[in-house]
Design a protein around this motif. Structure first.
Motif, PDB file in Angstrom:
ATOM      1  N   UNK A 170      28.888  50.880  39.237  1.00  0.00           N
ATOM      2  CA  UNK A 170      29.356  50.997  38.734  1.00  0.00           C
ATOM      3  C   UNK A 170      30.656  50.704  39.264  1.00  0.00           C
ATOM      4  N   UNK A 171      30.997  50.903  40.150  1.00  0.00           N
ATOM      5  CA  UNK A 171      32.497  51.204  40.763  1.00  0.00           C
ATOM      6  C   UNK A 171      32.588  49.582  41.032  1.00  0.00           C
ATOM      7  N   UNK A 172      32.005  48.595  41.217  1.00  0.00           N
ATOM      8  CA  UNK A 172      31.318  47.684  41.445  1.00  0.00           C
ATOM      9  C   UNK A 172      32.674  47.183  39.957  1.00  0.00           C
ATOM     10  N   UNK A 173      31.431  47.345  39.143  1.00  0.00           N
ATOM     11  CA  UNK A 173      31.859  46.804  37.993  1.00  0.00           C
ATOM     12  C   UNK A 173      32.861  47.018  37.741  1.00  0.00           C
ATOM     13  N   UNK A 174      33.799  48.306  38.005  1.00  0.00           N
ATOM     14  CA  UNK A 174      34.736  48.562  36.987  1.00  0.00           C
ATOM     15  C   UNK A 174      35.600  48.430  38.126  1.00  0.00           C
ATOM     16  N   UNK A 175      35.838  47.716  39.343  1.00  0.00           N
ATOM     17  CA  UNK A 175      36.678  47.273  40.336  1.00  0.00           C
ATOM     18  C   UNK A 175      37.283  45.607  39.470  1.00  0.00           C
ATOM     19  N   UNK A 176      35.819  44.520  39.001  1.00  0.00           N
ATOM     20  CA  UNK A 176      35.744  43.599  38.707  1.00  0.00           C
ATOM     21  C   UNK A 176      36.237  43.611  36.834  1.00  0.00           C
ATOM     22  N   UNK A 177      36.646  44.390  36.524  1.00  0.00           N
ATOM     23  CA  UNK A 177      36.826  44.358  34.609  1.00  0.00           C
ATOM     24  C   UNK A 177      37.828  43.543  34.833  1.00  0.00           C
ATOM     25  N   UNK A 204      39.768  41.337  36.216  1.00  0.00           N
ATOM     26  CA  UNK A 204      39.722  39.666  36.870  1.00  0.00           C
ATOM     27  C   UNK A 204      38.726  38.705  35.697  1.00  0.00           C
ATOM     28  N   UNK A 205      38.798  37.937  36.518  1.00  0.00           N
ATOM     29  CA  UNK A 205      38.075  36.414  35.353  1.00  0.00           C
ATOM     30  C   UNK A 205      36.420  37.070  35.154  1.00  0.00           C
ATOM     31  N   UNK A 206      35.894  36.112  33.749  1.00  0.00           N
ATOM     32  CA  UNK A 206      35.017  36.639  33.762  1.00  0.00           C
ATOM     33  C   UNK A 206      34.564  36.392  33.556  1.00  0.00           C
ATOM     34  N   UNK A 207      34.388  35.096  35.226  1.00  0.00           N
ATOM     35  CA  UNK A 207      32.548  35.141  35.863  1.00  0.00           C
ATOM     36  C   UNK A 207      32.701  36.435  36.770  1.00  0.00           C
ATOM     37  N   UNK A 208      33.621  37.057  37.162  1.00  0.00           N
ATOM     38  CA  UNK A 208      33.446  38.497  38.556  1.00  0.00           C
ATOM     39  C   UNK A 208      33.115  39.191  37.582  1.00  0.00           C
ATOM     40  N   UNK A 209      32.423  39.039  36.093  1.00  0.00           N
ATOM     41  CA  UNK A 209      32.071  40.020  35.014  1.00  0.00           C
ATOM     42  C   UNK A 209      30.490  40.210  35.987  1.00  0.00           C
TER      43      UNK A 209
END
Length: 74
Positions: free
Chosen positions: A28-35, A37-42
Motif C-alpha cells: 500500500x505504501x509503494x502504491x501510494x508513493x507512485x500514484x 507519477x506516470x501511469x507506467x509506475x502504477x
C-alpha cells in the motif's frame, strides 16, 4: 505421519499471516508513493510482488525434505 503434517500446515499458516502483516502495508505504501507519477509506475507494486514470488520460487527449487531414513516412533 499426520501430526507432522498438521504442524507443517500450522507453520505455513503462521508464515503466511506474518507475510500479510508486513507485506500488505508495504504494498500500500509503494502504491501510494507512485500514484502521482506516470501511469507506467502504477504497476510497481506488482513488479515488486512478482520479484518476491520469483525469489520464493528459486528458493523452493533448492529446498528438499528427505524422509527416506526417518524413524518416527523411536
Amino acid at each position: 505421519p499426520d501430526h507432522s503434517k498438521a504442524s507443517f500446515y500450522a507453520a505455513a499458516a503462521i508464515l503466511e499471516n506474518i507475510g500479510h502483516a508486513f507485506g500488505d502495508p508495504m504494498m500500500q505504501q509503494i502504491f501510494a508513493a507512485v500514484m502521482g507519477g506516470p501511469v507506467f509506475w502504477l504497476a510497481t507494486p506488482f513488479f515488486f510482488a512478482g520479484g518476491l514470488y520469483m525469489l520464493a520460487g528459486i528458493f523452493i527449487l533448492f529446498f528438499r525434505v528427505d524422509n527416506l531414513g526417518a524413524k518416527i516412533d523411536e
